[in-house]
Design a protein around this motif. Structure first.
Motif, PDB file in Angstrom:
ATOM      1  N   ARG A 100       0.835  -1.191   0.000  1.00 51.15           N
ATOM      2  CA  ARG A 100       0.000   0.000   0.000  1.00 51.15           C
ATOM      3  C   ARG A 100       0.870   1.241   0.000  1.00 51.15           C
ATOM      4  O   ARG A 100       2.089   1.159   0.139  1.00 51.15           O
ATOM      5  N   PRO A 106      -1.749   0.540  -5.148  1.00 51.75           N
ATOM      6  CA  PRO A 106      -2.525  -0.545  -5.760  1.00 51.75           C
ATOM      7  C   PRO A 106      -3.410  -0.072  -6.914  1.00 51.75           C
ATOM      8  O   PRO A 106      -3.878  -0.890  -7.699  1.00 51.75           O
ATOM      9  N   GLU A 137       0.948  -5.652  -7.558  1.00 56.29           N
ATOM     10  CA  GLU A 137      -0.083  -5.876  -8.581  1.00 56.29           C
ATOM     11  C   GLU A 137       0.519  -6.499  -9.841  1.00 56.29           C
ATOM     12  O   GLU A 137      -0.106  -7.326 -10.500  1.00 56.29           O
TER      13      GLU A 137
END
Lengths: 301, 675
Positions: free
Chosen positions: A186, A192, A203
């Protein structure tokens, strides 16, 4: 057992709350807080597309990643009640069990033969390496303070010290919170919601996963949030009876989610090259806690 | 007595028989002899581990004095490890050597030295007479040298072998000095005389003696900064020899250090801190360099340095435990060190054997040229992955158990430490954690680049797995690794006796802390089982769920680009680029590049090589300095026979006349004095 159920429950709304916070702060209506769970459930029913380059490593990696997170979940206690598995040195097991999942997710990314995923894998390996010392020193200081070496005993004994231990708890909560952000990819480490493969970390590693496997990875992500949230909660609840601690658990989890959402709304991701230094700087905060513990124990003089 | 005779005569019979046999039989006879000798030594080793120390006294010569052959629990533990790795390595080696079956003489020499290596290793683990120990040590080193230079036509192999030989003899200098010092003072070569000597010395003398031995054995073990021979010798040797060198030979250094800890009575706390600091540096430096290697075997060799560091951390904590009288810490430290010795022997030999498989199939060990091998060599790939997980210290394999014990020891010793020692221990924890993280980075790179993805280079020949029988020892090692990981209690039970030697409390009297390790590991064992069960359950659920929906295959996502070439893949160097950029100050890179310039570029190339900074400063630079000094006398070596004869004549004249001259001068001085 109690912690297991609570973590599972918190996992249902944690990521949803983050998303909801972000949508409200950016003036959108946003999806409901159970949307991430619904996404996962939908994925579980779907078929999958595999890359021709991949081998069976790619197929078993999500399973092992998910299992490692579940295993870590079993170790986490809740206040006076132990985790399902609890023994001396279980926090070492906690970190190393998660490492197995990381190992597989990294090699699965390399298995696709894509340079994007290799890039993500490289970053993930580096960041998790730098994040680990902070965790171990934090737990080491708490172990030194309480004289115990298992999660449950450390947390159960932690509050018994002087009021300074609450100051330490706040610092520890900060370190654990930052580790949460790193582990879950994060802000400020990773974004993200970015659209460019080049700037992703986590990701991009799962670009080629689909169907049930992607569902496993996403649900592991949901669980990871609430696991670390539970660790933070444990720093504060100590001996309080359950009628207070259980609402406190949910309150702190929601608060954490709202904070994360707020941070993500107002902050940009760090430059990739600065991430490693930033993460390693966490270790120095851990060292600060360690010296705090030394002061409490009066070892300085 | 007769047992020792049988043991030695099996070796001698093997050595005599091997040159006359066919290449296939050579291997079988060698393996048979090793199995026989392992059975004999293993029996006594096992006895010693169950509490029956074997003590024989062999009548020696006038020079050596009586030779005590004592197989105590420490020797027993190491002998069992040696035997296991030698049998598996010998089996594997038989098939590995098959490719060289037309070089009969080379194979004879190799088989003989392999057999001698085993015999000398077992001997040096069981004798307790310093002179015989040194002789066995020499035989071990020379036979290892011959094993390493099997491929002696290659210049690099020969160079690596000689490098190994020289550095090993530097270690012998330290050992001989230490042993002779004791023998000179006490008049006996028995190890027990070292104890009496160290007791008589009190304090600094004993500490100095230990440091002498420590340096000697540390060169063998490969502690930083004495590690520079290791990354050359391991890649040069055939795969089974690399496995044995890394698995066992360097453990002789560890054995030596442990043995000296038993016989030298010195200040254990300061020894403990010394070993701890050396070990943390070795561990970190080893893995930091391992990450940037391109040669698979060289990468593994640097990992040996790292693992020696981890073992050393265990020994260090153990010493601190003895020094401060805390038996729990001592137990945990030595248990971790001894178990990690076994564990490292297992997974490192497995890694080298599988690397050998890769080499046999592709004829290269350059990581950047490999890729996608999992499709052609699935068994090798799985075994390598398992060993990689184990060496990174990740559950459910054995590496985790020993690291867990060492961690527990470290956290235990935090409890009642003073400020100074707290800092040391804290940084040791920090070091160990970083070692774990870096190992993860390194082995994901090794597995991912070598076995996964697409092949990076087309090979002219077929790539296929080795024969099935070659895999048998590899499976055996894997099973043992998983077994230690899931049921560690059985093995830590065997460790009770060796640990009792160090803590000085008999294992038979089950005091409060002795049962602690097996008991403490019981829940770990349960957690491991639970872990495996969870993985199995999730896997089954996934299998059921994937049954119905459609599963299809397609190309990897490349941002919509449909025709990526294997060259677009991430390479090993790019995978660790972020890391090596961060670590620029501590690493050394030499790079050659020609940039691509212009609209129609002609060619460009890029080449990078990693080098060891410590090696440059501690080995290369001093040698260069000595050389340039020596060059001043180069004119003496002019190659003409006449001048050499002249040197001889001058020498003879000098030998005769200098004493005469000295005599004259001294008598002249006498004369002057009389005036």
């Amino acid at each position: 057992m109690l912690s297991f159920i609570l973590i599972l429950l918190a996992a249902f709304f944690f990521t949803g709350v983050i998303n909801r916070t972000k949508s409200i702060l950016s003036g959108r209506k946003g999806p409901g807080i159970f949307q991430p769970v619904k996404d996962v459930l939908r994925l579980f029913k779907k078929g999958a597309v595999y890359s021709k380059t991949t081998s069976f490593i790619f197929q078993i990696a999500p399973t092992i990643y998910f299992s490692s997170v579940v295993m870590a979940m079993l170790v986490v206690p809740f206040g006076q009640s132990k985790g399902i598995i609890s023994f001396n040195g279980d926090f070492i097991f906690f970190a190393y069990a998660l490492a197995l999942g990381k190992f597989f997710s990294i090699i699965a990314a390399l298995d696709t033969g894509s340079s994007f995923e290799g890039m993500g894998a490289s970053r993930e390996a580096l960041y998790s390496m730098f994040a680990e010392p902070a965790f171990f020193i934090l737990l080491g200081s708490l172990a030194l303070l309480t004289g115990k070496t298992s999660f449950h005993e450390i947390f159960a004994d932690f509050h018994l010290g002087s009021s300074i231990s609450y100051a330490l708890a706040v610092l520890s909560a900060f370190v654990l919170g930052m580790i949460t952000m790193i582990e879950n990819s994060r802000m400020p480490i990773d974004d993200p919601k970015t659209h460019l493969e080049l700037t992703m970390v986590h990701e991009v590693m799962i670009l080629d996963n689909s169907g049930f496997d992607l569902g496993l990875i996403l649900s592991a992500g949901l669980l990871k949030f609430s696991i670390y949230g539970a660790l933070i909660v444990n720093l504060f609840i100590g001996i309080f009876p359950y009628q207070y601690t259980i609402p406190m658990f949910f309150a702190i989890q929601i608060l954490a989610a709202v904070i994360i959402g707020t941070i993500e709304s107002f902050m940009a991701r760090f430059r990739m090259s600065h991430n490693a230094q930033f993460i390693f700087a966490l270790t120095s905060v851990s060292l600060l806690i360690f010296f705090g513990v030394l002061m409490v124990l009066g070892k300085f003089i | 007595m007769t047992v020792i005779l049988i043991f030695i005569s099996i070796c001698i019979a093997g050595v005599i028989a091997i040159p006359f046999l066919s290449p296939k039989l050579k291997g079988i006879v060698t393996l048979f002899a090793i199995v026989m000798n392992s059975a004999i030594s293993g029996y006594f080793a096992f006895l010693s581990l169950t509490g029956h120390e074997v003590c024989l006294s062999l009548q020696g010569s006038y020079i050596t004095g009586d030779i005590p052959v004592r197989i105590d629990a420490l020797s027993g533990w190491f002998i069992l490890i040696v035997n296991f790795v030698f049998i598996s390595g010998g089996w594997y080696g038989m098939f590995y050597m098959n490719a060289y079956r037309y070089h009969r003489e080379k194979i004879s020499l190799h088989a003989i030295s392999f057999l001698l290596l085993h015999t000398s290793l077992v001997t040096l683990l069981s004798v307790q007479n310093s002179l015989v120990f040194l002789i066995a040590w020499e035989i071990m080193m020379f036979s290892a040298f011959i094993c390493v230079i099997f491929d002696h036509e290659k210049e690099s192999t020969l160079k690596a072998g000689i490098n190994y030989l020289i550095q090993s003899h530097i270690s012998v200098v330290f050992l001989v000095t230490g042993f002779l010092w004791v023998a000179f003072k006490t008049g006996s070569y028995d190890f027990q005389s070292i104890t009496t000597f160290s007791l008589s010395q009190k304090g600094t003398g004993a500490l100095f003696l230990f440091i002498l031995f420590f340096i000697g054995f540390a060169i063998k073990a490969g502690f930083v900064p004495f590690h520079t021979w290791l990354p050359y010798a391991h890649p040069a040797a055939p795969a089974h020899i690399s496995g044995i060198m890394s698995g066992i030979l360097i453990k002789c250094g560890i054995y030596g250090i442990l043995r000296m800890l038993l016989v030298i009575k010195a200040d254990f706390t300061s020894i403990g801190y010394m070993i701890l600091i050396f070990s943390v540096i070795s561990g970190l430096y080893g893995v930091m360099l391992a990450i940037i290697q391109h040669d698979l075997k060289k990468l593994l060799a640097y990992h040996s340095v790292e693992n020696i560091g981890i073992i050393g951390i265990g020994i260090g904590i153990g010493c601190i435990g003895i020094g401060t009288g805390n038996h729990i810490i001592a137990t945990l430290g030595f248990a971790g060190a001894l178990l990690h010795t076994l564990n490292h022997a297992l997974f490192k030999s497995l890694l080298f054997y599988t690397a050998g498989m890769v080499y046999q199939a592709t004829h290269t060990l350059n990581i950047e040229h490999l890729g996608g091998l999992i499709k052609k060599m699935p068994k090798t790939a799985i075994l390598f992955t398992v060993a990689a997980i184990a060496i990174s210290g990740i559950p459910p394999f054995n590496g985790f158990i020993s690291e867990f014990i060492i961690y527990t020891g470290l956290y235990q010793s935090l409890q009642d430490a003073s400020l100074g020692s707290l800092t040391v221990i804290l940084f040791t924890i920090l070091g160990l954690v970083l070692i774990g993280g870096l190992a993860l980075l390194c082995f994901t790179k090794a597995v991912g680049i070598v076995f996964l993805g697409n092949p990076r280079k087309e090979f002219d020949h077929d790539i296929k797995e080795g024969p099935v029988a070659q895999f048998i020892p590899l499976y055996a090692i894997t099973v043992l690794m998983l077994f230690i990981g899931v049921f560690p209690g059985i093995f830590t039970n065997l460790l009770k006796e060796p640990i009792a030697l160090f803590t000085g409390i008999p294992a038979a009297s089950v005091s409060s802390f002795h049962g602690q390790i097996p008991e403490a590991l019981q829940p770990v064992s349960r957690a491991m089982l639970a872990f495996l069960a969870i993985i199995a359950v999730v896997y089954l659920i996934r299998k059921r769920a994937m049954h119905k929906p459609t599963v299809s295959m397609d190309a990897t996502w490349e941002c919509g680009y449909g025709a990526p070439t294997p060259k677009l893949q991430y390479t090993a160097s790019s995978f660790v680029r972020a890391y090596s950029k961060l670590n620029k100050p501590t690493l050394m890179y030499s790079r050659k590049e020609k940039e691509v310039i212009g609209i129609f570029p002609k060619d460009g190339h890029f080449e990078s090589h990693a080098y060891d900074k410590l090696e440059k400063w501690l080995v290369d630079k001093p040698i260069f300095a000595i050389r340039s000094f020596m060059k001043r006398f180069h004119f003496l070596q002019n190659g003409s026979l006449q001048s050499y004869i002249l040197y001889g004549v001058i020498f003879i004249i000098a030998v005769i006349f200098i004493p005469l001259l000295v005599e004259k001068i001294s008598s002249f001085i006498e004369f002057l004095k009389h005036l």
